[in-house]
Write a protein that holds these residues in place. Sequence first.
Motif, short mmCIF file in Angstrom:
data_model
loop_
_atom_site.label_atom_id
_atom_site.label_comp_id
_atom_site.label_asym_id
_atom_site.label_seq_id
_atom_site.Cartn_x
_atom_site.Cartn_y
_atom_site.Cartn_z
N CYS A 63 10.24 -14.97 1.57
CA CYS A 63 11.63 -15.40 1.45
C CYS A 63 11.99 -16.31 2.62
O CYS A 63 11.77 -15.95 3.77
N VAL A 64 12.54 -17.49 2.33
CA VAL A 64 12.87 -18.45 3.40
C VAL A 64 14.00 -17.90 4.28
O VAL A 64 14.14 -18.28 5.44
N CYS A 65 14.79 -16.97 3.75
CA CYS A 65 15.93 -16.43 4.48
C CYS A 65 15.58 -15.24 5.37
O CYS A 65 16.07 -15.13 6.48
N CYS A 66 14.76 -14.30 4.84
CA CYS A 66 14.54 -13.05 5.60
C CYS A 66 13.07 -12.72 5.83
O CYS A 66 12.78 -11.72 6.50
N GLY A 67 12.15 -13.49 5.28
CA GLY A 67 10.73 -13.27 5.57
C GLY A 67 10.04 -12.21 4.72
O GLY A 67 8.86 -11.91 4.94
N LEU A 68 10.73 -11.66 3.73
CA LEU A 68 10.10 -10.65 2.87
C LEU A 68 9.03 -11.32 2.00
O LEU A 68 9.29 -12.36 1.39
N PRO A 69 7.82 -10.73 1.90
CA PRO A 69 6.83 -11.32 1.00
C PRO A 69 7.25 -11.17 -0.45
O PRO A 69 7.64 -10.09 -0.88
N LEU A 70 7.18 -12.27 -1.20
CA LEU A 70 7.69 -12.26 -2.58
C LEU A 70 6.61 -12.55 -3.61
O LEU A 70 6.54 -11.88 -4.64
N PHE A 71 5.77 -13.54 -3.34
CA PHE A 71 4.74 -13.93 -4.30
C PHE A 71 3.43 -14.22 -3.57
O PHE A 71 3.44 -14.53 -2.38
N SER A 72 2.34 -14.11 -4.33
CA SER A 72 1.02 -14.38 -3.77
C SER A 72 0.37 -15.51 -4.56
O SER A 72 0.65 -15.71 -5.75
N SER A 73 -0.52 -16.24 -3.87
CA SER A 73 -1.25 -17.32 -4.56
C SER A 73 -2.05 -16.78 -5.74
O SER A 73 -2.32 -17.52 -6.69
N ASP A 74 -2.41 -15.50 -5.72
CA ASP A 74 -3.18 -14.89 -6.82
C ASP A 74 -2.47 -14.98 -8.17
O ASP A 74 -3.12 -14.95 -9.21
N SER A 75 -1.13 -15.03 -8.15
CA SER A 75 -0.39 -15.00 -9.41
C SER A 75 0.31 -16.33 -9.68
O SER A 75 1.16 -16.43 -10.57
N GLN A 88 3.81 -12.81 -11.60
CA GLN A 88 4.36 -11.54 -11.09
C GLN A 88 4.70 -11.68 -9.61
O GLN A 88 4.12 -12.52 -8.92
N PRO A 89 5.64 -10.85 -9.12
CA PRO A 89 5.91 -10.82 -7.68
C PRO A 89 4.86 -9.97 -6.97
O PRO A 89 4.09 -9.26 -7.63
N VAL A 90 4.82 -10.00 -5.64
CA VAL A 90 3.86 -9.14 -4.92
C VAL A 90 4.15 -7.67 -5.22
O VAL A 90 3.24 -6.85 -5.28
N ASP A 91 5.43 -7.37 -5.42
CA ASP A 91 5.81 -6.00 -5.80
C ASP A 91 7.17 -6.06 -6.47
O ASP A 91 8.04 -6.82 -6.07
N LYS A 92 7.34 -5.20 -7.49
CA LYS A 92 8.61 -5.20 -8.23
C LYS A 92 9.80 -4.87 -7.34
O LYS A 92 10.91 -5.31 -7.60
N LEU A 119 16.24 -17.16 -5.83
CA LEU A 119 14.87 -17.68 -5.94
C LEU A 119 14.73 -18.63 -7.13
O LEU A 119 14.08 -19.67 -7.02
N GLY A 120 15.30 -18.25 -8.26
CA GLY A 120 15.16 -19.02 -9.49
C GLY A 120 15.45 -18.12 -10.66
O GLY A 120 16.39 -17.31 -10.60
N HIS A 121 14.63 -18.23 -11.71
CA HIS A 121 14.83 -17.41 -12.91
C HIS A 121 13.49 -16.90 -13.41
O HIS A 121 12.45 -17.47 -13.10
N VAL A 122 13.54 -15.82 -14.21
CA VAL A 122 12.32 -15.31 -14.83
C VAL A 122 12.45 -15.45 -16.34
O VAL A 122 13.52 -15.19 -16.91
#
Length: 156
Positions: A63-75, A88-92, A119-122
């Motif tokens: 996250c550009v705002c708080c640094g929480l990991p959101l997505f991985s290159s794997d997905s 998918q996100p790194v974790d729901k 972030l956007g939309h799903v």
Amino acid sequence: MKVKVFSKSGQLVELDSPRVVKTDDQWQKILTPEQYKIARAKGTERPFCGNLLDNHQEGVYTCVCCGLPLFSSDSKFNSGTGWPSFFQPVDKENVIEHHDSTYGMDRTEILCARCDCHLGHVFEDGPRPTGLRFCVNSESLKFTPKDKIAEIAEGK
Ligand code: FE
């Protein structure tokens, strides 16, 4: 709140972390005008213009705002839409969803669970295994390559 972060060795681990809450003035001081417009004011970057669209390195998108990991290159996959896309996100627990009926459309907005960064939309037209397409603005993300993952350990 409970979120998932990477440990120094790159394992996804649970962390009890306070929510990140700031005023608009405070966000404006730490973000660029373009980041602020998208991440905090729910804007959308122009398609095929984001700096992370064609990033094919292995690593983590936080996250550009708080640094929480959101997505991985794997997905990450090429959706052809012009925005970075993930199945998918790194974790729901790290990405929350809100119904969004703006602009006369029925969409599901995705936000950082810790700071409400837009972030956007799903959408439900993604590839296997989930069938989901998390369509994300580059401006809402920061990329860290795999070999630098220790620098973002513990969600800092
Ligand atoms: Fe966040």
